[in-house]
Motif scaffolding. Structure first.
Motif, PDB file in Angstrom:
ATOM      1  N   GLN A   1       0.700  -1.269  -0.022  1.00 53.43           N
ATOM      2  CA  GLN A   1       0.253  -0.024   0.299  1.00 53.43           C
ATOM      3  C   GLN A   1       1.025   1.690   0.177  1.00 53.43           C
ATOM      4  O   GLN A   1       1.935   1.361   1.010  1.00 53.43           O
ATOM      5  CB  GLN A   1      -0.789  -0.092   0.960  1.00 53.43           C
ATOM      6  CG  GLN A   1      -1.644   1.644   1.616  1.00 53.43           C
ATOM      7  CD  GLN A   1      -3.188   1.664   2.808  1.00 53.43           C
ATOM      8  OE1 GLN A   1      -3.674   0.592   2.544  1.00 53.43           O
ATOM      9  NE2 GLN A   1      -2.841   2.222   2.795  1.00 53.43           N
ATOM     10  N   VAL A   2       0.591   2.003  -0.781  1.00 49.78           N
ATOM     11  CA  VAL A   2       1.613   3.154  -1.053  1.00 49.78           C
ATOM     12  C   VAL A   2       0.190   4.331  -1.201  1.00 49.78           C
ATOM     13  O   VAL A   2      -0.792   4.760  -1.648  1.00 49.78           O
ATOM     14  CB  VAL A   2       1.771   3.485  -2.744  1.00 49.78           C
ATOM     15  CG1 VAL A   2       3.065   4.769  -2.612  1.00 49.78           C
ATOM     16  CG2 VAL A   2       2.955   2.095  -2.596  1.00 49.78           C
ATOM     17  N   ASN A   3       0.682   5.411  -0.131  1.00 52.71           N
ATOM     18  CA  ASN A   3      -0.170   6.819   0.198  1.00 52.71           C
ATOM     19  C   ASN A   3       0.944   7.571   0.077  1.00 52.71           C
ATOM     20  O   ASN A   3       1.883   8.313  -0.417  1.00 52.71           O
ATOM     21  CB  ASN A   3      -0.067   6.879   1.714  1.00 52.71           C
ATOM     22  CG  ASN A   3      -0.715   5.648   2.172  1.00 52.71           C
ATOM     23  OD1 ASN A   3      -1.725   4.979   1.804  1.00 52.71           O
ATOM     24  ND2 ASN A   3      -0.679   5.711   3.693  1.00 52.71           N
ATOM     25  N   PHE A   4       0.094   9.002  -0.926  1.00 56.44           N
ATOM     26  CA  PHE A   4       0.308   9.952  -2.107  1.00 56.44           C
ATOM     27  C   PHE A   4      -0.217  10.947  -0.360  1.00 56.44           C
ATOM     28  O   PHE A   4      -2.076  11.027  -0.700  1.00 56.44           O
ATOM     29  CB  PHE A   4      -0.112   9.700  -2.877  1.00 56.44           C
ATOM     30  CG  PHE A   4       0.998   8.979  -3.199  1.00 56.44           C
ATOM     31  CD1 PHE A   4       2.114   9.537  -4.610  1.00 56.44           C
ATOM     32  CD2 PHE A   4       0.779   7.458  -3.787  1.00 56.44           C
ATOM     33  CE1 PHE A   4       2.886   7.858  -5.046  1.00 56.44           C
ATOM     34  CE2 PHE A   4       1.207   6.723  -4.761  1.00 56.44           C
ATOM     35  CZ  PHE A   4       2.852   6.827  -5.001  1.00 56.44           C
ATOM     36  N   ALA A   5       0.159  11.744  -0.802  1.00 64.16           N
ATOM     37  CA  ALA A   5       0.001  13.836  -0.020  1.00 64.16           C
ATOM     38  C   ALA A   5       0.794  14.543  -1.411  1.00 64.16           C
ATOM     39  O   ALA A   5       1.854  15.213  -0.487  1.00 64.16           O
ATOM     40  CB  ALA A   5       0.317  13.982   1.733  1.00 64.16           C
TER      41      ALA A   5
ATOM     42  N   ARG B   1      -3.488   0.930  -3.595  1.00 60.63           N
ATOM     43  CA  ARG B   1      -3.016  -0.950  -3.210  1.00 60.63           C
ATOM     44  C   ARG B   1      -2.868  -1.373  -4.656  1.00 60.63           C
ATOM     45  O   ARG B   1      -3.480  -1.705  -5.882  1.00 60.63           O
ATOM     46  CB  ARG B   1      -4.419  -1.588  -2.335  1.00 60.63           C
ATOM     47  CG  ARG B   1      -4.735  -1.076  -0.576  1.00 60.63           C
ATOM     48  CD  ARG B   1      -5.827  -1.348  -0.275  1.00 60.63           C
ATOM     49  NE  ARG B   1      -6.015  -1.065   1.179  1.00 60.63           N
ATOM     50  CZ  ARG B   1      -6.397  -0.127   1.266  1.00 60.63           C
ATOM     51  NH1 ARG B   1      -7.329   1.067   0.407  1.00 60.63           N
ATOM     52  NH2 ARG B   1      -6.943   0.601   2.610  1.00 60.63           N
ATOM     53  N   LYS B   2      -1.512  -2.907  -3.725  1.00 57.24           N
ATOM     54  CA  LYS B   2      -1.057  -3.313  -4.507  1.00 57.24           C
ATOM     55  C   LYS B   2      -2.436  -4.926  -5.176  1.00 57.24           C
ATOM     56  O   LYS B   2      -2.681  -5.267  -4.396  1.00 57.24           O
ATOM     57  CB  LYS B   2      -0.412  -4.542  -4.797  1.00 57.24           C
ATOM     58  CG  LYS B   2       0.907  -4.687  -5.958  1.00 57.24           C
ATOM     59  CD  LYS B   2       2.606  -5.556  -5.391  1.00 57.24           C
ATOM     60  CE  LYS B   2       2.226  -6.087  -4.469  1.00 57.24           C
ATOM     61  NZ  LYS B   2       3.451  -6.388  -3.960  1.00 57.24           N
ATOM     62  N   ALA B   3      -2.360  -5.293  -7.000  1.00 57.56           N
ATOM     63  CA  ALA B   3      -4.018  -6.046  -7.206  1.00 57.56           C
ATOM     64  C   ALA B   3      -3.330  -7.414  -6.596  1.00 57.56           C
ATOM     65  O   ALA B   3      -4.112  -7.798  -5.489  1.00 57.56           O
ATOM     66  CB  ALA B   3      -4.307  -6.254  -8.269  1.00 57.56           C
ATOM     67  N   SER B   4      -1.889  -7.853  -6.849  1.00 55.19           N
ATOM     68  CA  SER B   4      -1.371  -8.981  -6.483  1.00 55.19           C
ATOM     69  C   SER B   4      -0.224  -9.102  -6.785  1.00 55.19           C
ATOM     70  O   SER B   4       0.821  -8.561  -7.106  1.00 55.19           O
ATOM     71  CB  SER B   4      -2.044  -9.968  -7.246  1.00 55.19           C
ATOM     72  OG  SER B   4      -1.567  -9.684  -8.607  1.00 55.19           O
ATOM     73  N   SER B   5       0.760  -9.839  -5.666  1.00 57.45           N
ATOM     74  CA  SER B   5       2.175 -10.493  -5.370  1.00 57.45           C
ATOM     75  C   SER B   5       2.834 -10.521  -7.214  1.00 57.45           C
ATOM     76  O   SER B   5       3.827 -10.473  -6.658  1.00 57.45           O
ATOM     77  CB  SER B   5       2.211 -11.079  -4.410  1.00 57.45           C
ATOM     78  OG  SER B   5       1.725 -12.562  -4.693  1.00 57.45           O
ATOM     79  N   GLU B   6       1.440 -11.061  -7.455  1.00 57.32           N
ATOM     80  CA  GLU B   6       2.657 -11.472  -8.948  1.00 57.32           C
ATOM     81  C   GLU B   6       2.543 -10.045  -9.996  1.00 57.32           C
ATOM     82  O   GLU B   6       3.130 -10.394 -10.844  1.00 57.32           O
ATOM     83  CB  GLU B   6       1.714 -12.751  -9.380  1.00 57.32           C
ATOM     84  CG  GLU B   6       1.450 -13.747  -8.500  1.00 57.32           C
ATOM     85  CD  GLU B   6       0.022 -14.648  -9.725  1.00 57.32           C
ATOM     86  OE1 GLU B   6       0.155 -14.711 -10.133  1.00 57.32           O
ATOM     87  OE2 GLU B   6       0.007 -16.138  -8.724  1.00 57.32           O
ATOM     88  N   ASP B   7       2.027  -9.231 -10.151  1.00 52.44           N
ATOM     89  CA  ASP B   7       1.774  -8.073 -11.039  1.00 52.44           C
ATOM     90  C   ASP B   7       2.400  -6.956 -10.128  1.00 52.44           C
ATOM     91  O   ASP B   7       2.123  -6.392  -9.519  1.00 52.44           O
ATOM     92  CB  ASP B   7       0.333  -7.676 -11.146  1.00 52.44           C
ATOM     93  CG  ASP B   7       0.886  -6.982 -12.726  1.00 52.44           C
ATOM     94  OD1 ASP B   7       2.044  -7.041 -13.092  1.00 52.44           O
ATOM     95  OD2 ASP B   7      -0.425  -6.798 -12.879  1.00 52.44           O
ATOM     96  N   LEU B   8       3.877  -7.148  -9.472  1.00 48.04           N
ATOM     97  CA  LEU B   8       4.658  -5.662  -9.097  1.00 48.04           C
ATOM     98  C   LEU B   8       3.455  -4.732  -9.322  1.00 48.04           C
ATOM     99  O   LEU B   8       4.161  -3.398  -8.347  1.00 48.04           O
ATOM    100  CB  LEU B   8       5.407  -6.555  -8.267  1.00 48.04           C
ATOM    101  CG  LEU B   8       5.888  -7.808  -7.771  1.00 48.04           C
ATOM    102  CD1 LEU B   8       7.433  -7.999  -7.558  1.00 48.04           C
ATOM    103  CD2 LEU B   8       5.443  -7.316  -6.592  1.00 48.04           C
ATOM    104  N   ASP B   9       5.051  -4.264 -10.867  1.00 48.89           N
ATOM    105  CA  ASP B   9       4.788  -3.047 -10.966  1.00 48.89           C
ATOM    106  C   ASP B   9       3.556  -2.778 -12.205  1.00 48.89           C
ATOM    107  O   ASP B   9       3.210  -2.294 -12.829  1.00 48.89           O
ATOM    108  CB  ASP B   9       5.253  -2.189 -12.698  1.00 48.89           C
ATOM    109  CG  ASP B   9       7.346  -3.595 -11.680  1.00 48.89           C
ATOM    110  OD1 ASP B   9       6.793  -2.551 -10.635  1.00 48.89           O
ATOM    111  OD2 ASP B   9       8.097  -3.550 -12.199  1.00 48.89           O
ATOM    112  N   SER B  10       2.229  -3.556 -11.250  1.00 47.11           N
ATOM    113  CA  SER B  10       0.953  -3.251 -12.720  1.00 47.11           C
ATOM    114  C   SER B  10       0.129  -2.098 -11.784  1.00 47.11           C
ATOM    115  O   SER B  10       0.163  -1.920 -10.344  1.00 47.11           O
ATOM    116  CB  SER B  10      -0.080  -4.239 -12.222  1.00 47.11           C
ATOM    117  OG  SER B  10      -1.343  -3.845 -12.685  1.00 47.11           O
ATOM    118  N   ALA B  11      -0.786  -1.210 -12.591  1.00 48.59           N
ATOM    119  CA  ALA B  11      -0.978   0.272 -12.162  1.00 48.59           C
ATOM    120  C   ALA B  11      -2.616  -0.299 -11.663  1.00 48.59           C
ATOM    121  O   ALA B  11      -3.210   0.737 -11.479  1.00 48.59           O
ATOM    122  CB  ALA B  11      -1.289   1.054 -13.380  1.00 48.59           C
ATOM    123  N   SER B  12      -2.952  -1.632 -11.634  1.00 48.97           N
ATOM    124  CA  SER B  12      -4.109  -1.766 -12.053  1.00 48.97           C
ATOM    125  C   SER B  12      -4.603  -2.207 -10.172  1.00 48.97           C
ATOM    126  O   SER B  12      -3.484  -1.970  -9.700  1.00 48.97           O
ATOM    127  CB  SER B  12      -4.789  -3.112 -12.034  1.00 48.97           C
ATOM    128  OG  SER B  12      -3.882  -4.096 -11.250  1.00 48.97           O
TER     129      SER B  12
END
Length: 746
Positions: free
Chosen positions: A88-92, A109-120
């Protein structure tokens, strides 16, 4: 390995609004603080474009983004990524659009551990209106709140995940103009007595329109509060300074117009030192500065980036972001840096985010520039002072190419050949600087002397990089007017400056130096005059080079050569100095300079000058007697002015002169008597020959005559004052020849 820059590469292309003449990269491109250089990701917010995350390895690319309105201007950004796990990455993000300001909170929040760089994945966004733009944002350690610093020096703490703006907190006067703001890590700030639980600090420098001084405020981030712990005034004469905080406790004010940098002790704000940056700051172009390590900062000016040691006032490294052909149309601006401790091999590597703008191609790119900040030791920056760097940059700007006549005839263009020759000189200077810093003096000698003898830059560089360096033969160590390359005097000055340092610096230490190159330079007619005045002092540890300078170096002052006679121990060099003095300077000039040197030594307490030592050595070596006349003034007094400093020493000098005069008078008398006796013996011998009608005189008779003359001489010798009162017979005294006796009275 010393500090350096290396391997810049493009991360992303920026929008065209970056090309506006009045736009500053820091106004349209904001990066979150780079807490971990090894993490490999950076978070950006670009005005009028997007908020995005980029990865840098193995290939730079965007992995997430969110668009913002074209009219929106980004003022700040903060990112919270627990343990850098990307779960989970929080931006301000602080945003200003037209006359409205807000803080935008985003959760990804990351969709799944298999897709580390996914924008989904899940994404939420909240917008909190604010009265003033937020210039600094920072997440708490647990990520639950956001500390905010606004443009007018007010502060607030926003719970993450809410859309309600809490009440603002402020103390003292609100400031209308912000000059500098930054988050300070509590571990890197010294000299501040505050609660040890502080997560960090906000530093704010602003100014009210009614005041001439700057207001400096410091806020501690403690227990979900922003507590003001410092508020003071800073008196500074710079009209438009650029401020920077450098750990462990230095506030820096950069003056672009005056090309200086003033440092202040923090938090007392007492002036510490002023550093001259004339060789770094270009005449035109933007100047930016960021902190990279304790006592080390990076400065950009024009198309160049510099690493400066603030503590030791030295330029540690420099880097050109583009080729020389594009430098005229290119400007760079530093955005952010990952701050490192820089005190060990594992903590000295970091990188800079740099915006490179090209006005001719209408392009702007965000680039990564790797930096080795060094270890911050004094020995790593010796010989790299800002003053020396300023002098080198100034000289290089005056460097001219002098092409060969045949090359001009072939190309039919003097300008093009001049540019080619200047490019070769600059290339050789860069190569020589590299080999000199590495201590590879054989390659230095081979490259420099071979180039001066006519070989091309490509050839000398190839020979220098070979495993077996081409040796310089003895015949090539000196300048030859009919064969050697004609170069601009500035080039010779730059090489001499590289080898000998500043004319005002100390003498060279007794260690290895490029002997062949220095030998060649000491025979060159363009040897700089300001170095000729100090060359004997600088080369004192090298007798071979000292003798070469005495014999061939032009423009050595007379007074320096005279002083060298007093300090040199080598007999051969002593004789060479005497020869040069007699051949190059008049007797009156030597006398005047000797008097000046003696007076200077006695008045200032400087290096001792012993004229008696020089005279004794001349007598001992039985060489250079013709210069003794120059050590005697119009009254016939030896210029040993050390004796005339008081009455006692002057009386000693007079006593010594009297003894010498008495000795000379006695010797003259004895010599006269001996000559008379020999003459008398000769007359007796001739009379004896005449009496015997030309027959040879018997040996016994001649011996008898000589014995009689010897007895007569023995009776005449003791004629000094000590024996004058012994009551000699008048008959014996009548035998003494008549001569006049005079005494020299001083």
């Amino acid at each position: 390995m010393s500090a350096n820059f290396s391997d810049n590469f493009i991360i992303a292309s920026l929008p065209r609004q970056a090309l506006l003449a009045d736009s500053s990269a820091s106004k349209f491109c904001v990066a979150s603080p780079l807490a971990n250089e090894a993490y490999g990701k950076i978070d950006l917010a670009i005005s009028g474009s997007f908020i995005a995350t980029y990865i840098q390895r193995p290939t730079p690319r965007m992995v997430w983004s969110e668009a913002i309105a074209p009219q929106a201007k980004v003022t700040s950004i903060a990112v919270y990524n627990k343990d850098f796990s990307d779960e989970q990455v929080n931006f301000a993000v602080g945003i200003t659009e037209r006359k409205k300001s807000c803080v935008r909170l985003i959760t990804r929040r990351k969709a799944s551990s298999e897709d580390l760089d996914s924008a989904s994945g899940d994404q939420k966004s909240f917008v909190i209106p604010t009265e003033k733009p937020a210039v600094e944002l920072r997440f708490s350690k647990d990520g639950e709140v956001v500390f905010c610093l606004f443009q007018d020096s007010t502060t607030a703490v926003i719970p993450f995940g809410t859309d309600i703006m809490p009440e603002l907190e402020y103390s003292g006067d609100l400031l209308k103009q912000s000059y500098f703001h930054s988050f300070l890590d509590a571990r890197l700030v010294g000299g501040i007595n505050s609660d040890t639980s502080a997560e960090g600090f906000f530093l704010y420098v602003g100014k009210n329109s009614r005041g001439s001084s700057f207001d400096v405020k410091l806020y501690a981030l403690v227990d979900r509060e922003c507590l003001e712990i410092l508020s003071t005034d800073l008196q500074i004469e710079i009209a438009k300074p650029k401020f920077l905080f450098n750990a462990p406790g230095t506030l820096i004010a950069l003056d672009e117009e005056g090309k200086t940098m003033q440092t202040y002790t923090f938090p007392s704000l007492k002036p510490r030192k002023s550093i001259d940056l004339r060789g770094i700051i270009a005449k035109n172009g933007e100047v930016s500065v960021v902190s990279v390590a304790p006592n080390r900062i990076a400065i950009s000016s024009g198309s160049s980036v510099f690493l400066v040691d603030v503590l030791h006032e030295a330029v540690m490294a420099s880097y050109e972001m583009v080729s020389p052909a594009k430098a005229e149309f290119t400007t760079v601006e530093l955005i952010e840096s990952a701050f490192v401790k820089g005190n060990s091999q594992s903590s000295k590597n970091t990188f800079l985010l740099v915006v490179v703008k090209n006005s001719r191609d209408n392009t702007a790119t965000l680039q990564n520039l790797k930096v080795d900040v060094g270890l911050g030791r004094l020995r790593d920056v010796l010989g790299n002072s800002t003053l020396k760097f300023n002098r080198e940059r100034s000289l290089k700007s005056q460097l001219n190419g002098i092409p060969r006549v045949m090359d001009v005839i072939k190309s039919n263009s003097f300008e093009s050949e001049e540019a080619v020759n200047k490019s070769e000189l600059l290339g050789l200077l860069e190569y020589l600087s590299k080999t000199y810093k590495e201590g590879n003096y054989e390659s230095f000698d081979s490259a420099f002397v071979s180039f001066m003898k006519g070989e091309s830059l490509a050839t000398v560089s190839q020979n220098g990089n070979a495993k077996k360096v081409k040796k310089v033969n003895n015949f090539s160590r000196v300048y030859e007017i009919d064969h050697d390359r004609v170069v601009d005097h500035t080039f010779v000055h730059l090489v001499v400056d590289m080898l000998l340092g500043s004319p005002t610096s100390e003498a060279l230490e007794a260690e290895s130096v490029p002997i062949e190159s220095l030998t060649y330079l000491l025979t060159h007619p363009l040897f700089p005059t300001d170095y000729a005045k100090v060359v004997l002092k600088k080369l004192a540890a090298y007798p071979i080079l000292t003798r070469q300078a005495v014999v061939t170096c032009p423009n050595i002052p007379c007074i320096d050569l005279i002083h060298e006679l007093s300090v040199i121990d080598n007999d051969d060099i002593f004789k060479d100095v005497l020869i040069r003095l007699v051949e190059e300077f008049s007797s009156d000039r030597i006398t005047q300079e000797t008097i000046r040197l003696s007076n200077t030594a006695s008045e200032t307490g400087g290096p001792s000058f012993d004229l008696d030592k020089i005279i004794r050595k001349i007598i001992k070596l039985n060489f250079g007697f013709e210069i003794l006349n120059s050590f005697i003034d119009s009254n016939g007094l030896i210029l040993s002015l050390q004796y005339s400093s008081d009455a006692d020493r002057l009386s000693k000098l007079l006593s010594r002169v009297d003894k010498q005069v008495d000795s000379l008078v006695s010797d003259s008398q004895l010599l006269t008597i001996v000559n008379k006796c020999i003459h008398a013996v000769s007359l007796e011998a001739k009379k004896s020959r005449k009496k015997k009608n030309g027959l040879p005189v018997e040996e016994d008779n001649i011996s008898a005559v000589l014995d009689q003359a010897k007895i007569r001489v023995d009776s005449m010798l003791p004629i000094t004052e000590a024996s004058a009162g012994r009551g000699r017979d008048d008959e014996l005294l009548k035998k003494v020849p008549v001569y006049s006796l005079e005494r020299l009275t001083l």
